[in-house]
Design an enzyme around this catalytic site. Structure first.
Site, PDB file in Angstrom:
ATOM      1  N   GLN A 146      -5.187  -2.119   9.665  1.00  0.00           N
ATOM      2  CA  GLN A 146      -4.946  -3.366   8.934  1.00  0.00           C
ATOM      3  C   GLN A 146      -5.514  -4.551   9.715  1.00  0.00           C
ATOM      4  O   GLN A 146      -5.254  -4.704  10.911  1.00  0.00           O
ATOM      5  CB  GLN A 146      -3.429  -3.536   8.692  1.00  0.00           C
ATOM      6  CG  GLN A 146      -3.064  -4.744   7.839  1.00  0.00           C
ATOM      7  CD  GLN A 146      -3.638  -4.679   6.426  1.00  0.00           C
ATOM      8  OE1 GLN A 146      -3.714  -3.618   5.817  1.00  0.00           O
ATOM      9  NE2 GLN A 146      -4.056  -5.822   5.900  1.00  0.00           N
TER      10      GLN A 146
ATOM     11  N   ASP B 255     -11.830   2.309   4.382  1.00  0.00           N
ATOM     12  CA  ASP B 255     -12.120   0.874   4.239  1.00  0.00           C
ATOM     13  C   ASP B 255     -13.629   0.619   4.162  1.00  0.00           C
ATOM     14  O   ASP B 255     -14.057  -0.475   3.806  1.00  0.00           O
ATOM     15  CB  ASP B 255     -11.568   0.119   5.458  1.00  0.00           C
ATOM     16  CG  ASP B 255     -10.281  -0.621   5.144  1.00  0.00           C
ATOM     17  OD1 ASP B 255     -10.114  -1.050   3.994  1.00  0.00           O
ATOM     18  OD2 ASP B 255      -9.455  -0.761   6.061  1.00  0.00           O
TER      19      ASP B 255
ATOM     20  N   LYS C  15       0.849  -1.199   0.000  1.00  0.00           N
ATOM     21  CA  LYS C  15       0.000   0.000   0.000  1.00  0.00           C
ATOM     22  C   LYS C  15       0.881   1.244   0.000  1.00  0.00           C
ATOM     23  O   LYS C  15       0.635   2.189  -0.746  1.00  0.00           O
ATOM     24  CB  LYS C  15      -0.930  -0.007   1.231  1.00  0.00           C
ATOM     25  CG  LYS C  15      -2.084  -0.992   1.093  1.00  0.00           C
ATOM     26  CD  LYS C  15      -2.853  -1.217   2.385  1.00  0.00           C
ATOM     27  CE  LYS C  15      -3.858  -2.353   2.199  1.00  0.00           C
ATOM     28  NZ  LYS C  15      -4.505  -2.808   3.416  1.00  0.00           N
TER      29      LYS C  15
HETATM   30  N1  GUN Z   1      -7.174  -7.305   5.554  1.00  0.00           N
HETATM   31  C1  GUN Z   1      -7.564  -7.973   4.445  1.00  0.00           C
HETATM   32  N2  GUN Z   1      -8.244  -7.169   3.599  1.00  0.00           N
HETATM   33  C2  GUN Z   1      -8.291  -5.961   4.196  1.00  0.00           C
HETATM   34  C3  GUN Z   1      -8.871  -4.710   3.805  1.00  0.00           C
HETATM   35  O1  GUN Z   1      -9.485  -4.562   2.749  1.00  0.00           O
HETATM   36  N3  GUN Z   1      -8.711  -3.691   4.699  1.00  0.00           N
HETATM   37  C4  GUN Z   1      -8.039  -3.845   5.878  1.00  0.00           C
HETATM   38  N4  GUN Z   1      -7.951  -2.788   6.673  1.00  0.00           N
HETATM   39  N5  GUN Z   1      -7.504  -4.989   6.264  1.00  0.00           N
HETATM   40  C5  GUN Z   1      -7.629  -6.039   5.427  1.00  0.00           C
END
Ligand code: GUN
Length: 297
Positions: A97, A120, A53
């Site tokens: 996360q 998110d 990211k």
């Molecule tokens: N872990 C797996 N997919 C995601 C996501 O789309 N967002 C976040 N914050 N954690 C994740």
């Protein structure tokens, strides 16, 4: 019949053109989209995702900073920190996360993120708006899947779509979006999960199959109708003798469905790149909303 490979990197590249234009126009107003990422503990996959990211954000001239907390941190410490980020104008988006280490109450922590910065789309205000059919931030993986279906002209109206996996991250928002009365919805959607009896009886009826369970190679050709379009959301590590020590596989046994499925997303290189692209999209959107709203600090 040859099975078409749905290339997530190609779709991501296409979408990033438009996102880059939006980033440039914000820059003209002296605004740089900023993302705060919170990483708790030492889950190796989460660390890789966060690194990926960061790379994409920096490449697109956006700002991002990862705040690391040890597993020994308290829930209060993390929530207090998020509350400070909520009123910090450097960050238009905040991401926690997942998964968090087991000792934490994930919902409580996610609910502390300001809905205005919830890139998110996991805050109940945003998930509620999505179910209502009036989405604000759409969770990144479901949004990425809609973009992929659109790019490859895979229509959803009146199709039988089967989703395996009922997570808040993918299965539930995907179910809601695809069943709604809008261009990329209007499907008859079935949501299967770990307690579904005779899952094959559902998957065999699927025109489009979306698998998001995190079980390597769970779906194989015997479970499918011919010409199904498959979206494989799984990213599973399988140990091997390579230098890295593992390779990635999806939830679908890729080789067995060749020649049977109409199309499939590969792992890696399918849904993964789109999730990050949609995070960029949502952060740019949060920055634009900030422009019109002003500081909420
Ligand atoms: N872990 C797996 N997919 C995601 C996501 O789309 N967002 C976040 N914050 N954690 C994740």
């Amino acid at each position: 019949m040859k099975t078409k490979i749905l290339d997530g990197n190609e779709v991501a590249k296409f979408l990033k053109k438009n996102i880059s234009e939006q980033i440039s126009s914000l820059k003209n107003k002296n605004l740089i989209p900023g993302l705060a990422a919170i990483l708790v503990g030492s889950n190796p996959a989460s660390r890789v995702y966060i690194k990926n990211k960061e790379k994409v954000f920096l490449k697109h001239n956006c700002f991002t900073k990862t705040f690391k907390f040890s597993e020994d941190s308290s829930e209060k410490e993390i929530i207090d920190f998020i509350e400070r980020l909520n009123s910090d104008d450097t960050y238009h988006g905040i991401l926690v996360q997942l998964p968090l280490p087991k000792k934490f109450n994930t919902k409580k922590i996610l609910h502390s993120v300001s809905p205005y910065k919830d890139v998110d789309g996991f805050h109940p205000l945003n998930s509620g708006l999505l179910i209502e059919g009036n989405p604000n931030f759409i969770p990144c993986t479901p949004k990425g899947i809609l973009e992929l279906l659109n790019y490859y002209n895979i229509k959803t109206t009146s199709k039988n779509i089967v989703i395996i996996g009922r997570s808040n991250i993918v299965g539930k928002p995907m179910f809601s979006l695809l069943s709604q009365n809008f261009e990329f919805g209007n499907a008859t959607v079935t949501l299967c999960h770990s307690k579904t009896k005779n899952i094959s009886s559902f998957t065999k009826k699927a025109d489009i199959l979306i698998v998001a369970v995190g079980v390597p190679n769970m779906v194989d050709a015997k479970m499918l109708k011919k010409d199904v379009d498959i979206i494989d959301v799984g990213i599973n590590r399988v140990n091997d003798n390579t230098k890295k020590g593992y390779h990635l596989v999806g939830d679908v046994n890729f080789n067995t469905v060749m020649g049977i499925a109409n199309s499939i997303t590969p792992v890696p290189g399918g849904v993964g790149p789109l999730t990050i692209t949609m995070l960029l999209h949502n952060t740019v959107k949060a920055c634009r909303l900030f422009c019109t709203r002003g500081s909420i600090g």
